[in-house]
Design an enzyme around this catalytic site. Structure first.
Site, PDB file in Angstrom:
ATOM      1  N   THR A 200      50.625  10.007  46.440  1.00 34.37           N
ATOM      2  CA  THR A 200      51.583  11.100  46.373  1.00 34.37           C
ATOM      3  C   THR A 200      50.843  12.204  45.651  1.00 34.37           C
ATOM      4  O   THR A 200      49.898  11.936  44.930  1.00 34.37           O
ATOM      5  CB  THR A 200      52.802  10.686  45.504  1.00 34.37           C
ATOM      6  OG1 THR A 200      53.479   9.606  46.134  1.00 34.37           O
ATOM      7  CG2 THR A 200      53.788  11.826  45.288  1.00 34.37           C
ATOM      8  N   GLY A 254      58.101   4.499  43.471  1.00 33.30           N
ATOM      9  CA  GLY A 254      59.299   5.328  43.395  1.00 33.30           C
ATOM     10  C   GLY A 254      60.531   4.575  42.957  1.00 33.30           C
ATOM     11  O   GLY A 254      61.366   5.098  42.207  1.00 33.30           O
TER      12      GLY A 254
HETATM   13  N1  GLY Z   1      56.151   7.890  44.565  1.00 35.66           N
HETATM   14  C1  GLY Z   1      56.117   7.884  45.948  1.00 35.66           C
HETATM   15  C2  GLY Z   1      57.032   6.905  46.567  1.00 35.66           C
HETATM   16  O1  GLY Z   1      57.387   5.919  45.956  1.00 35.66           O
HETATM   17  O2  GLY Z   1      57.385   7.116  47.694  1.00 35.66           O
END
Ligand code: GLY
Length: 348
Positions: A200, A254
């Protein structure tokens, strides 16, 4: 300059006292009142994930030319979104379990206090820009899926196939080797290609007038269940800006971040007087406290990765992760990689 050195000074001064009591007056924090009147940065600063060296350089250059902070941050991360060799963001990002690239992004503009986001967006290379259009042209905060795509197309964004040959090959390897009892014959494993990526890019900026913005963009967890949305497009999780205080964002798992609203929490810790690095570390401790036992080893170390990046209104910046890693920053003069603070020496 990173806040890491001055942090020691702060910890010394703060020992035995509540952080808010020490730095509250400096931040203009009254009892129960929001932080206001913080001394603004006198330089342009950008902090990003380790893959964001070009992003912080570009954002710094643009802010020096007087470009708005959100535009500068987005122009920075766009470099990565358009790079077919970055398998974690935009064009070239690894797809979901059906081989479809679904992108997430969000952004916040400090001066106008506006936010925009897109989730599970298909066919558009630059979700960060679509998120900015949601911020600019709608009374909404987040658009997802087919609606987000139609919204983007209405503004002239081009629909393209985002699955590069490299990403397709990686996906085919994953599909072939995912289980021994499915209908796909195993093919020789390529460790590099079959790894589950969670890249990311997050970029947080402040200009010399103390105006802040943040943006995060990703293709999310590779081989994810179609429709899965991570933290990146969630305002307060993937990124957050409070123009009175600072901006923060994250990369990594995430699901672990969403539960603590990590970017918001990091900014709140800064509001209470913590330096960016300390705020990011404190958020990581909260993540561990809210993690399910199946995601921790016997010593309580997370078996996943998560990193927070932060900058405050004064231009101090920092980052923290569970284990050693690097992040990128433009300190007003040069763009360079820095060592993030960390909680554990080694991965579990
Ligand atoms: N931090 C990116 C995701 O978990 O999609």
């Amino acid at each position: 300059m990173s806040d890491t050195l001055s942090r020691r000074e702060f910890l010394g001064a703060a020992s035995g006292l509540a952080a808010g009591a020490v730095l509250g007056p400096e931040l203009g924090v009254g009892r129960g009142a929001p932080a206001v009147h913080i001394q603004a940065a006198s330089k342009n600063v950008a902090v990003a994930s380790g893959n964001g060296l070009r992003a912080v350089q570009r954002a710094g250059e643009l802010m020096a030319q007087g470009v708005d902070t959100l535009d500068a941050a987005i122009e920075g991360v766009k470099i990565q979104e358009l790079d077919p060799n970055d398998a974690s963001v935009g064009y070239g990002g690894f797809p979901n379990e059906e081989g479809v690239v679904q992108l997430d992004a969000s952004c916040m503009h400090g001066p106008s206090r506006r936010a925009g986001a897109v989730g599970a967006l298909e066919g558009i290379k630059t979700p960060s820009v679509v998120a900015k259009y949601v911020l600019l042209y709608t009374d909404h905060i987040m658009l997802v899926g087919e609606g987000a795509k139609r919204f983007a197309l209405s503004y002239g964004f081009k629909e393209e196939n985002l699955l590069t040959d490299r990403a397709r090959e990686a996906w085919l390897h994953w599909r072939a080797n995912r289980g021994s009892r499915d209908d796909w014959l195993d093919v020789p494993r390529d460790e590099r290609l079959t790894i589950r990526e969670q890249g990311t890019i997050n970029c947080n900026v402040v200009n010399s007038r103390g105006e802040l913005s943040s943006v995060t963009t990703t293709s999310g967890l590779s081989w994810k269940i179609p429709g899965r949305v991570g933290d990146s497009p969630i305002i307060g999780a993937g990124q957050y800006t409070d123009n009175d205080v600072g901006a923060a964002g994250s990369t990594g798992r995430g699901e672990a971040n969403i539960k603590v609203c990590g970017a918001f929490l990091t900014v709140e810790f800064m509001r209470r007087g913590m330096k960016p690095t300390d705020a990011a570390l404190e958020t990581l401790r909260r993540v561990i406290a809210t993690s399910e036992p199946r995601l921790l080893d016997e010593q309580g170390r997370p078996t996943f990765g998560l990193t927070f990046y932060a900058v405050n209104k004064k231009g101090e910046f920092g980052a923290a992760a569970f284990t050693p890693r690097r992040y990128a920053a433009f300190d007003g003069e040069t763009a360079a990689h820095h060592d993030a603070a960390y909680l554990f020496e080694r991965e579990p």
